[in-house]
Design an enzyme around this catalytic site. Structure first.
Site, PDB file in Angstrom:
ATOM      1  N   ASP A 124       6.336   0.656  -6.755  1.00 39.45           N
ATOM      2  CA  ASP A 124       6.059  -0.408  -5.798  1.00 39.45           C
ATOM      3  C   ASP A 124       5.014  -1.339  -6.391  1.00 39.45           C
ATOM      4  OD1 ASP A 124       5.859  -1.887  -3.350  1.00 39.45           O
ATOM      5  OD2 ASP A 124       4.017  -0.781  -2.941  1.00 39.45           O
ATOM      6  N   THR A 130       0.851  -1.191   0.000  1.00 36.62           N
ATOM      7  CA  THR A 130       0.000   0.000   0.000  1.00 36.62           C
ATOM      8  C   THR A 130       0.887   1.242   0.000  1.00 36.62           C
ATOM      9  OG1 THR A 130      -1.905  -1.007   1.111  1.00 36.62           O
ATOM     10  CG2 THR A 130      -1.645   1.337   1.395  1.00 36.62           C
ATOM     11  N   SER A 182       1.447  -1.417  -4.775  1.00 31.97           N
ATOM     12  CA  SER A 182       0.577  -0.250  -4.916  1.00 31.97           C
ATOM     13  C   SER A 182       0.218  -0.079  -6.383  1.00 31.97           C
ATOM     14  CB  SER A 182       1.279   1.017  -4.402  1.00 31.97           C
ATOM     15  OG  SER A 182       1.752   0.832  -3.085  1.00 31.97           O
ATOM     16  N   GLY A 232      -1.834  -2.481   5.437  1.00 28.73           N
ATOM     17  CA  GLY A 232      -1.698  -3.763   6.123  1.00 28.73           C
ATOM     18  C   GLY A 232      -2.800  -4.711   5.701  1.00 28.73           C
ATOM     19  N   LYS A 276      -9.171   2.964   0.830  1.00 21.91           N
ATOM     20  CA  LYS A 276      -8.231   2.856   1.942  1.00 21.91           C
ATOM     21  C   LYS A 276      -8.291   4.062   2.870  1.00 21.91           C
ATOM     22  CE  LYS A 276      -5.047   0.027  -0.773  1.00 21.91           C
ATOM     23  NZ  LYS A 276      -3.656  -0.168  -1.231  1.00 21.91           N
ATOM     24  N   ASP A 331      -3.545   4.935  -2.517  1.00 21.52           N
ATOM     25  CA  ASP A 331      -3.805   4.222  -3.766  1.00 21.52           C
ATOM     26  C   ASP A 331      -5.018   3.316  -3.570  1.00 21.52           C
ATOM     27  OD1 ASP A 331      -2.192   2.434  -2.050  1.00 21.52           O
ATOM     28  OD2 ASP A 331      -2.333   1.085  -3.768  1.00 21.52           O
ATOM     29  N   SER A 382       4.190  -0.128   1.820  1.00 23.29           N
ATOM     30  CA  SER A 382       5.358  -0.596   1.075  1.00 23.29           C
ATOM     31  C   SER A 382       5.871   0.437   0.086  1.00 23.29           C
ATOM     32  CB  SER A 382       5.006  -1.896   0.331  1.00 23.29           C
ATOM     33  OG  SER A 382       3.882  -1.698  -0.511  1.00 23.29           O
ATOM     34  N   ARG A 391      -5.175  -0.211  -4.747  1.00 25.41           N
ATOM     35  CA  ARG A 391      -4.915  -1.620  -5.083  1.00 25.41           C
ATOM     36  C   ARG A 391      -4.921  -2.468  -3.820  1.00 25.41           C
ATOM     37  NH1 ARG A 391       0.195  -3.398  -8.676  1.00 25.41           N
ATOM     38  NH2 ARG A 391      -1.241  -2.661 -10.301  1.00 25.41           N
TER      39      ARG A 391
END
Length: 273
Positions: A204, A39, A207, A85, A71, A55, A167, A57
């Protein structure tokens, strides 16, 4: 040996096992890898309030489970919380604290303070010693001004003018550290938040997809769902998709599960008194 056992415990950090760990790693022991949350969530304080970004995803290991999940979670009319998480943990924790804040507002008749939500979140996560995998960025505006906090899964917290988690946080932090300044305008703040999320999306693997932005000011909240879509679909089949026909039904038979019982009414003579 007894003298060694009688030594008092040393204070501070202990690095006694560093040489042992290096030796084991050299001999082929695989060290424990870091936990990736998959994330990118960010937040910053601007001149009128707080801006949060995330984001969209959601992943299940190497699989993209949801391309457009939310999120940024509602906490109170004046505060929101970004979660990284385990999706179930972030939603459950934020929903639980949100309900507690609602009951507190009913009882006091006052607006919820950001520090109240911070305390409830950090106490809950600390009680579970990191087993509740929720890394949070909490932002809001109350009568004391704008506030931005980060809460780690073990219960530790930070209070910062800008923050990143997840991340993709390192890529997003590079944007903040190079471009953030005090007293940003609303448009400047949104631009930096969007660029920070895009940095996480494109650098990343955990994400991706779209950018959600939430602008919180005194007495007002603007939740900009799918504010930017940096990854549009590049190919769509012009002919659509065709699917094979279902297997034809050859026989339909309905079998009752209970037996039919006939009830016969027998009329006898009237009872004598």
């Amino acid at each position: 040996m007894s003298k060694l056992m009688d030594l008092p415990p040393k204070g501070g950090f202990s690095f006694d096992l560093c040489r042992r760990n290096a030796m084991l790693e050299k001999n082929g022991l695989k060290t424990q890898s870091f936990l990736k949350t998959g994330t990118t969530i960010v937040g910053l304080i601007f001149q009128d309030g707080v801006i949060l970004g995330a984001d969209t995803r959601a992943t299940e290991g190497p699989i993209v489970a949801d391309k457009n999940c939310e999120k940024i979670h509602y906490m109170a009319p004046n505060m929101y919380c970004c979660g990284a998480g385990t999706a179930a943990d972030t939603e459950a924790v934020t929903d639980m604290v949100s309900s507690q804040l609602q009951l507190h507002r009913y009882h006091t008749g006052r607006e919820s303070r950001v520090v109240t939500a911070l305390t409830l979140l950090k106490r809950h996560l600390f009680n579970y010693q990191g087993h509740v995998s929720a890394a949070l960025v909490l932002g809001g505006v109350d009568f004391t001004g704008p506030h931005l906090h980060t809460i780690y899964p073990h219960g530790s917290t930070d209070t910062l003018p800008f923050a990143t988690m997840g991340s993709g946080s390192l890529a997003a932090m590079s944007v903040f550290e190079s471009r953030y300044k005090e007293n940003l305008s609303r448009d400047e703040g949104i631009k930096i938040v969007v660029d920070a999320i895009c940095a996480g999306i494109f650098n990343d693997l955990g994400s991706g997809s779209n950018v959600d932005v939430c602008v919180i000011t005194k007495g007002n909240v603007d939740y900009l769902r799918n504010h930017l879509e940096p990854n549009p679909r590049t190919y769509i089949n012009p002919n659509g998709f065709t699917f094979s026909k279902k297997t034809e039904v050859l026989l339909t038979k309905i079998t009752p599960l209970t037996e039919k019982v006939e009830v016969i009414e027998v009329r006898g003579d009237a009872m004598e008194e």
